[in-house]
Structure formats: C-alpha cells, structure tokens
Design an enzyme around this catalytic site. Structure first.
Site, PDB file in Angstrom:
ATOM      1  N   LYS A   1       0.762  -1.003   0.344  1.00  0.00           N
ATOM      2  CA  LYS A   1       0.272   0.150  -0.110  1.00  0.00           C
ATOM      3  C   LYS A   1       0.326   1.037   0.280  1.00  0.00           C
ATOM      4  CE  LYS A   1      -3.152   3.018   3.091  1.00  0.00           C
ATOM      5  NZ  LYS A   1      -4.282   2.568   4.508  1.00  0.00           N
TER       6      LYS A   1
ATOM      7  N   LYS B   1      -9.493  13.422   8.338  1.00  0.00           N
ATOM      8  CA  LYS B   1      -9.240  12.865   9.585  1.00  0.00           C
ATOM      9  C   LYS B   1      -9.148  14.241   9.571  1.00  0.00           C
ATOM     10  CE  LYS B   1      -6.483   8.943   7.798  1.00  0.00           C
ATOM     11  NZ  LYS B   1      -7.265   8.004   8.751  1.00  0.00           N
TER      12      LYS B   1
ATOM     13  N   ASP C   1       1.947   6.192   5.312  1.00  0.00           N
ATOM     14  CA  ASP C   1       0.986   5.482   4.794  1.00  0.00           C
ATOM     15  C   ASP C   1       1.098   4.745   3.674  1.00  0.00           C
ATOM     16  OD1 ASP C   1      -1.652   3.929   5.556  1.00  0.00           O
ATOM     17  OD2 ASP C   1      -3.179   6.034   4.090  1.00  0.00           O
TER      18      ASP C   1
ATOM     19  N   ASP D   1     -11.903   7.328   3.485  1.00  0.00           N
ATOM     20  CA  ASP D   1     -11.077   6.778   4.174  1.00  0.00           C
ATOM     21  C   ASP D   1     -10.784   5.433   4.555  1.00  0.00           C
ATOM     22  OD1 ASP D   1      -8.988   7.287   5.726  1.00  0.00           O
ATOM     23  OD2 ASP D   1      -9.545   7.714   7.579  1.00  0.00           O
TER      24      ASP D   1
ATOM     25  N   GLU E   1      -9.658   3.981   2.242  1.00  0.00           N
ATOM     26  CA  GLU E   1      -9.192   3.859   0.297  1.00  0.00           C
ATOM     27  C   GLU E   1      -7.895   2.704   0.340  1.00  0.00           C
ATOM     28  OE1 GLU E   1      -7.497   5.499   2.658  1.00  0.00           O
ATOM     29  OE2 GLU E   1      -5.141   5.197   2.671  1.00  0.00           O
TER      30      GLU E   1
ATOM     31  N   ARG F   1      -7.572  -0.428   0.759  1.00  0.00           N
ATOM     32  CA  ARG F   1      -8.344  -1.743   0.214  1.00  0.00           C
ATOM     33  C   ARG F   1      -8.611  -1.261  -0.574  1.00  0.00           C
ATOM     34  NH1 ARG F   1     -12.521  -1.795   5.117  1.00  0.00           N
ATOM     35  NH2 ARG F   1     -10.683  -0.446   5.611  1.00  0.00           N
TER      36      ARG F   1
HETATM   37  N1  BES Z   1      -4.247   4.827   6.692  1.00  0.00           N
HETATM   38  C1  BES Z   1      -5.136   4.976   7.761  1.00  0.00           C
HETATM   39  C2  BES Z   1      -4.855   3.780   8.721  1.00  0.00           C
HETATM   40  C3  BES Z   1      -4.476   3.793  10.236  1.00  0.00           C
HETATM   41  C4  BES Z   1      -4.399   4.605  10.752  1.00  0.00           C
HETATM   42  C5  BES Z   1      -2.880   3.421   9.410  1.00  0.00           C
HETATM   43  C6  BES Z   1      -3.333   5.135  12.096  1.00  0.00           C
HETATM   44  C7  BES Z   1      -1.464   3.906  10.146  1.00  0.00           C
HETATM   45  C8  BES Z   1      -2.237   4.510  11.677  1.00  0.00           C
HETATM   46  C9  BES Z   1      -6.410   3.757   6.922  1.00  0.00           C
HETATM   47  O1  BES Z   1      -6.284   4.152   5.954  1.00  0.00           O
HETATM   48  C10 BES Z   1      -7.840   4.491   7.586  1.00  0.00           C
HETATM   49  O2  BES Z   1      -8.271   6.021   7.498  1.00  0.00           O
HETATM   50  N2  BES Z   1      -8.410   3.480   7.917  1.00  0.00           N
HETATM   51  C11 BES Z   1      -9.716   3.463   8.593  1.00  0.00           C
HETATM   52  C12 BES Z   1     -10.621   2.323   8.019  1.00  0.00           C
HETATM   53  C13 BES Z   1     -12.396   3.418   8.765  1.00  0.00           C
HETATM   54  C14 BES Z   1     -12.882   4.148   7.304  1.00  0.00           C
HETATM   55  C15 BES Z   1     -13.036   1.517   7.928  1.00  0.00           C
HETATM   56  C16 BES Z   1      -9.228   3.575   9.954  1.00  0.00           C
HETATM   57  O3  BES Z   1      -8.504   2.600  10.655  1.00  0.00           O
HETATM   58  O4  BES Z   1     -10.147   3.831  10.943  1.00  0.00           O
HETATM   59 ZN    ZN Z   2      -4.704   4.407   4.893  1.00  0.00          ZN
HETATM   60 MN    MN Z   3      -7.746   6.114   5.295  1.00  0.00          MN
END
Ligand code: BES
Ligand code: ZN
Ligand code: MN
Length: 497
Positions: free
Chosen positions: A266, A278, A289, A348, A350, A352
């Site tokens: 990713k 966010k 990321d 968010d 994204e 996947r």
């Molecule tokens: N990049 C984030 C996940 C992340 C969070 C990585 C904190 C490192 C530290 C990912 O793209 C994301 O935002 N995931 C969301 C998914 C949710 C919207 C289902 C999350 O984990 O809140």
């Molecule tokens: Zn992300």
């Molecule tokens: Mn995200």
C-alpha cells in the site's frame, strides 16, 4: 555502518569501545577470564559496587579500566547466566548500541561467545546484533540544515568470536542486507509527503532497476490503469493533483519459468481521509501510509544485495488521498479490475481500494504466493499495539511460512480469522461489496482483510496489517523498517525449500 569479524578473545583488542556481556548476580562472562588480574579486579569491583545489576537493558560505560587496551569497556546486562531469551538479547543489544552512541566511539567490538540461547545459533545472534546496531545508528538528516545534523560517531562494529566464525559471517551477510533494506524503507517512509509522492516512488523503482541487472521496473500511469479497468485504485487519487501510479518491479534471480513470490505494498503517500476527512491532530502521521510500499522497496533492496536465486515481484499501488471537487464521495460506486463493484461508504477506507486492483493485476504472474503489506487499519493498533503485525490469509502454508520467518526474525505477526460471518459484514444493498463493514468499527482489521480476500482467490495469499508496526508516533516518531526482516526471511526460506 561496517560489520567485521575477528577471531580472538578480548584482552588484546584495541578499540574505542569493547562491549562485554555481564550476568545477574555479579557474574562476568568467561571471555573475561583472559584479562589480566588488574583488569579482572577492576571489573569485579564495578560489579560488586552494584552499579550494574546485569538485567537485560542495563549498560555501564567504563573508561580507563586498569590494564585494558580498549579505550572504553561497556558492560551490558543479559539476565541470568545461561538463561538468555530472544527478547532479553534484543533489549541488551539495543542498550549496547545506545550506550556506544552515547560516547564518541568510532568503532566498537562486541564479544559474542558468552551469549547463548537454547534454540538459536550464532547466525541468529549476529543478525540480531547487526540489525539492532544499524537500527540505533540510523539518522535522517536529509531535511535538516547542516549545522543541525544529528551525528553519530560509530562507523564499525566488530564481532569477536573463537567459536563459530562461519555463523558470524553468514549473520553479517544476511543481517547487513536486511539492515540496509530497513534503512531504505525508513528513509522512504520519513521523506515528507510533498516530496515522496507516487511519481517519486516510481522514480525510486526505476533507480533500483538501473542499479540491478536482474530487476526490471514497469510503471503504469493513470491511462494504462484506466485501460485495465482499475476503477477502485484510480478513484482514490481523484482528488489529488499528483497522479496515481502502479509500480511493478520484477526481480529475476531464478529459472525463467519459476513462479515468483509477489509482494504488494500500500503506497498512499498521504492519507487525509479524503471527503471523509480525518481529524487534524497527528494527521502528519499519514505520511507513513506508504510504509507497506516502502517495505516492498526495502525487501527488494535486500533481495538484490543477497542476489537471491529466485523470482520476486514487488508491486506498489501508489496514490494520494485528498479531498477536492474531484474527489470521490461517500456513496460513489466504482468498478474494480476484477469486475466486482464497490460502494465507497467511507473515503478513508482507501487502502483496500488501491490494493484490490493491484491484487487482481498480479494474477498475471501466476504467483507461488502473494503477500500484501499495508498500514490498513487503526483497529490493528488497538488489537496488537506496536509489537506484532496483523496476519490474515487464505493459505495455511503461507501462514506457516510467515510465522516461522516471524519467529526467527522476531519481527512478529499474529493471525486473525477471516470467517464467513465476517465476510457478510461487507454486503451492500447497491453494489457487490461495501468498502467498510456494516457493523461499524467492530472487527475493523478483519473486515478490511475480508474485502481484500474477495480479490485474491486465484493464489495463496496473506495480508499483513502493519499500521502498528511500520512506524512509531509520539516522541520517537519515525518509520521502523518493519516488516523488512520478516519479508526477507520469508523469501530466504523459499530459496532453501
Ligand atoms: N491509513 C489508515 C489506517 C491507519 C490509521 C494507519 C492509523 C496508521 C495509523 C487507513 O486508510 C484508514 O483510514 N482506515 C480507517 C478505516 C475505517 C474508515 C473503516 C481506520 O482505521 O479508521
Ligand atoms: Zn490509509
Ligand atoms: Mn484512510
């Protein structure tokens, strides 16, 4: 940093810093037997004073020790004699590296022979020392003014052994390759998102291809991806002014027709969340990321360094997730390269979306295995903290191989299930699947992996969620270089098999 070997006992070794293990209960290692009576007396007096207890993580810097040719002797605690554990040894090596870095020593010598673990050989011990010293020796000065650079004096670490020099040599070889890979991964991760964007990552991949004959890099631009039908990947970059890229690095070290092991990273070079924006605090952390992608680069680097006789493909799905008038909205439906449609319920989620199309793309390689690496969910940090990467898979064999590599490297993983009950949470009334689970935040890491599993039916596959392990927030901010040790060892084991 250079790593060397010397077949000797410590008493005649001239060095800026001689690192000696000591054990709980005022016990010196047997390598100290060779010292003169004056040196032994001095060391025993220090132990008797109680200034170092011998616990893992303890260290004590001694200068001008009586009758010693070493400028400094650095004692490091290793716990009870004969009862060393992996975590204790790792803690001790980190403490040793930090103690050396606290001095102006340019070279150090580490006496290995007294450190023994029941199930681990010299190669293991040496590799751990190489990785942990290189880790502590890392600096990232690229964006600081010259007079503000962090300087560490240590340039060379020599391993002392009279027992198993072959083991030390192979530990140095694989350890240095892994350490260089980790360093590259950390550099890419730490490079700011205004510089490290999808184009930058593509250029890095081309640079690797120029440096290595066995590596070919192909970069797919947005037009090429559109032609392939990568509607999910492309939707993520819609809001960004820097275009998305699919970066493909093919390393051919094995027979032509041998199926490759494929790594998919990713590479979200910045994740604002998009329209599902966010919150502001700590959003800078979302420059990391792309750490999954960075670990693919670092592992390719290690594979090249070791000239592994096998075929490996590294794929990076690179995009920037930004809000704008062109960004995708919650509610949008996109068509993936696989033909499945996805309702984007949260922009968010994204990671996947970029990964699913990359995972379909790699079917063309008829992979022996595919491992994707992604900072995919905050939920994995809640579940496992920084210590283990989440592991989810459709293949018992890949799981066993990854677990064995994780156990050996101590670059830990922990498996979570992908049961049908979780799959049902992705049902969407309007498209084939939603991009988030419809039970809210419950089992967030698993539903994310369930989403990916819909695109990985053609090959043995594992997913590593490295959101907790690939970088540190807080006071010690920065990329960690994980899971390069795990991935490199995983590949190394496929060569031997
Ligand atoms: N990049 C984030 C996940 C992340 C969070 C990585 C904190 C490192 C530290 C990912 O793209 C994301 O935002 N995931 C969301 C998914 C949710 C919207 C289902 C999350 O984990 O809140
Ligand atoms: Zn992300
Ligand atoms: Mn995200």
């Amino acid at each position: 940093m250079d790593f060397k070997i010397k077949k000797a006992t410590p008493e005649k070794t001239k060095t800026d810093a001689l690192v000696l293990p000591v054990f709980e209960g005022n016990v010196l290692g047997s390598c100290c037997d060779h010292f003169s009576d004056a040196t032994k007396k001095a060391l025993n007096a220090v132990m008797a004073n109680g200034d170092i207890k011998g616990k893992p993580g303890d260290s004590l810097v001694l200068t001008a020790v009586a009758d010693s040719v070493a400028k400094r002797i650095i004692l490091i605690g290793l716990g009870k004699a004969g009862e060393q554990t992996e975590s204790a040894v790792r803690k001790a090596f980190s403490a040793a590296a930090n103690a050396v870095n606290g001095t102006s020593a340019k070279d150090a010598v580490l006496a290995l022979d007294d450190i023994q673990l029941e199930n681990r050989d010299t190669q293991w011990l040496t590799r751990q020392a190489v990785e942990l010293f290189a880790y502590a020796n890392y600096t990232f000065n690229a964006f600081k003014s010259k007079d503000n650079h962090k300087q560490l004096a240590l340039k060379k670490l020599t391993f002392l052994t009279t027992v198993d020099s072959k083991g030390v040599e192979s530990g140095i070889k694989s350890g240095a390759a892994i350490a260089n890979g980790m360093c590259y991964t950390r550099d890419l991760g730490n490079t700011p998102p205004n510089i490290c964007n999808p184009t930058y990552l593509a250029q890095e991949a081309k640079k690797l291809a120029r440096e290595c004959k066995a590596l070919t890099t192909t970069v797919l631009d947005e037009k090429a991806m559109k032609a392939l039908g990568m509607g999910a990947l492309l939707s993520v970059g819609n809001g960004s002014d820097t275009p998305s890229r699919l970066i493909v690095m093919e390393y051919k070290g094995g027979p032509k027709n041998q199926s490759p092991h494929v790594l998919v990273g990713k590479g979200i070079t910045f994740d604002t969340g998009g329209i599902s924006l966010k919150p502001a605090p700590d959003m800078d952390a979302m420059k990391w990321d792309m750490c999954g992608a960075a670990s693919v680069f670092g592992t390719m680097r290690a594979v090249i360094d070791m000239a592994l006789p096998m075929n490996v493909v590294g794929v990076v799905a690179a995009a920037e997730n930004m809000p704008s008038g062109k960004a995708s909205r919650p509610g949008d439906i996109v068509t993936t390269m696989s033909g499945q449609t996805v309702e984007i319920l949260n922009t968010d989620a994204e990671g996947r979306l970029v990964l699913c199309d990359a995972l379909t793309y790699v079917e063309r390689f008829k992979p022996a295995s595919v491992v994707d690496i992604a900072t995919l969910t905050g939920a994995i940090i809640v579940a496992l903290g920084p210590f283990a990467s989440g592991l989810m898979s459709n293949s018992e064999e890949v799981v066993e191989n990854l677990q064995a590599a994780a156990d050996y490297t101590q670059d830990k993983v922990w498996r979570l299930p992908l049961w049908d009950e979780y799959q049902a949470l992705l049902d969407s009334p309007f498209a084939d699947i939603g991009n988030i689970g419809n039970a809210g935040p419950k089992a967030g890491s698993i539903t994310a992996a369930c989403f990916l599993s819909r695109f990985t039916k053609a090959y043995p596959w594992a997913h590593l969620d490295v959101a907790g392990s690939a970088f540190n927030g807080g006071a010690n901010k920065g990329a960690t270089g994980r899971p390069v040790p795990l991935l490199t060892e995983y590949l190394l084991r496929q060569v031997k098999a």
